[in-house]
Design an enzyme around this catalytic site. Structure first.
Site, PDB file in Angstrom:
ATOM      1  N   SER A   1     -21.928  48.253  -0.470  1.00  0.00           N
ATOM      2  CA  SER A   1     -20.510  48.479  -0.751  1.00  0.00           C
ATOM      3  C   SER A   1     -19.772  48.795   0.537  1.00  0.00           C
ATOM      4  O   SER A   1     -20.366  49.298   1.508  1.00  0.00           O
ATOM      5  CB  SER A   1     -20.346  49.642  -1.738  1.00  0.00           C
ATOM      6  OG  SER A   1     -18.996  50.083  -1.805  1.00  0.00           O
TER       7      SER A   1
ATOM      8  N   TYR B   1     -22.039  58.099  -4.670  1.00  0.00           N
ATOM      9  CA  TYR B   1     -22.108  56.640  -4.696  1.00  0.00           C
ATOM     10  C   TYR B   1     -22.089  56.080  -3.274  1.00  0.00           C
ATOM     11  O   TYR B   1     -22.875  55.186  -2.933  1.00  0.00           O
ATOM     12  CB  TYR B   1     -20.938  56.098  -5.509  1.00  0.00           C
ATOM     13  CG  TYR B   1     -20.782  54.596  -5.477  1.00  0.00           C
ATOM     14  CD1 TYR B   1     -21.625  53.772  -6.216  1.00  0.00           C
ATOM     15  CD2 TYR B   1     -19.767  53.997  -4.727  1.00  0.00           C
ATOM     16  CE1 TYR B   1     -21.480  52.392  -6.197  1.00  0.00           C
ATOM     17  CE2 TYR B   1     -19.605  52.622  -4.705  1.00  0.00           C
ATOM     18  CZ  TYR B   1     -20.466  51.831  -5.442  1.00  0.00           C
ATOM     19  OH  TYR B   1     -20.318  50.454  -5.419  1.00  0.00           O
TER      20      TYR B   1
END
Length: 290
Positions: free
Chosen positions: A180, A193
């Site tokens: 990400s 995350y």
């Protein structure tokens, strides 16, 4: 016509492109586009895609099917999404296996791999895509349970699936880990995350150099999506954060899953035969220098 207008014209062809949670969105996610031209880049290959029932995972599974691969995908809980995607892959003409379960469970990873090998005899492509995120504005609100859950889904699962698949990966196979943009620029409301995605990037680099991997000429790479409009976004962020979400890149808009999926085709195919240990950034023009 502006770039934004062009994207708006990419309408999904059928309702299987939609996720159950789409009804809560101002606009629907688009996981497939008529503009893609397949060229048998994965003909005869066997691919496993974790989290392949919706969003980016479904978009990738669909392109793999269009490119001639046999596709096995996992999902956690959304039976309707899984059925839609399975139906679409079969409509394209692919052989398909579908597995429901928790990717953070090592026994489940072994079960998936064993069944794929029993059915198709090999594995050529492993996409570790399944992931989860939880919005928390304060670190004090991140519980031990949340940390364990996020790392188990996003990090432990990679180890489990790679360990299970490695004995069956063909020479020259491809492992692709979804990371990400948060691994590079962070996110103050997705701290755990972001941490897992930093781990995914570092793990990708490390595994690509491992002799057990290089001896079999296996390539290990990552795709780092930026803001891609999937059902996960409105279910994660508060409504007032969605107005400006994804508009800070050079293109000034969020991306769609169908715009990201070709990166997974490239890394799975022989087109990327000299690419390993790398991360492809598909983020609308956010410079992360990584």
């Amino acid at each position: 016509m502006t770039e934004q207008d062009k994207v708006k014209t990419q309408k999904p062809k059928k309702d299987y492109l939609m996720n159950d949670e789409s009804k809560n969105m101002d606009r629907e996610p688009v996981i497939e586009s008529d503009s893609y031209k397949p060229a048998d880049k994965l003909k005869g290959k066997v691919a496993i895609v974790t989290g392949g029932d919706s969003g980016i995972g479904a978009a990738t599974s669909i392109l793999y099917a269009k490119e001639g691969a046999k596709v096995a995908f996992t999902y956690h809980s959304s039976d309707d999404d899984a059925k839609r995607t399975e139906s679409r892959l079969k409509e394209i003409g692919a052989e398909v296996l579908v597995f429901k379960g928790d990717v953070g469970d090592e026994a489940y990873a072994n079960e998936v791999v064993d069944k794929v090998v029993e059915t198709w005899g090999k594995i050529d492509v492993l996409v570790n895509h399944a992931g989860e995120q939880h919005y928390q504005s304060s670190i004090m609100d991140i519980t031990a349970e949340q940390i364990d859950r996020t790392y188990r889904t996003n990090v432990f699962s990679m180890f489990y699936f790679i360990k299970a698949a490695l004995p069956h990966l063909t020479e020259g196979a491809s492992i692709i880990n979804t990371s990400s943009i948060t691994a590079y620029k962070g996110n103050p409301t997705l701290m755990d995350y972001s941490g897992t995605n930093g781990a995914r990037v570092s793990f990708t680099r490390s595994l690509s150099q491992n002799q057990e991997i290089t001896d079999k000429k296996i390539r290990v790479n990552s795709v780092a999506p930026g803001p891609i409009w999937t059902p996960l976004i409105p279910s994660t962020f508060p409504e007032d954060a969605l107005e400006s979400w994804g508009k800070d890149g050079a293109l000034g808009r969020p991306g769609e899953a169908y715009e990201l999926a070709p990166a997974y085709v490239y890394l799975a195919s022989d087109d990327s035969s000299y690419v390993t240990g790398q991360t492809i950034h598909v983020n609308g023009g956010v410079i992360v220098n990584g």
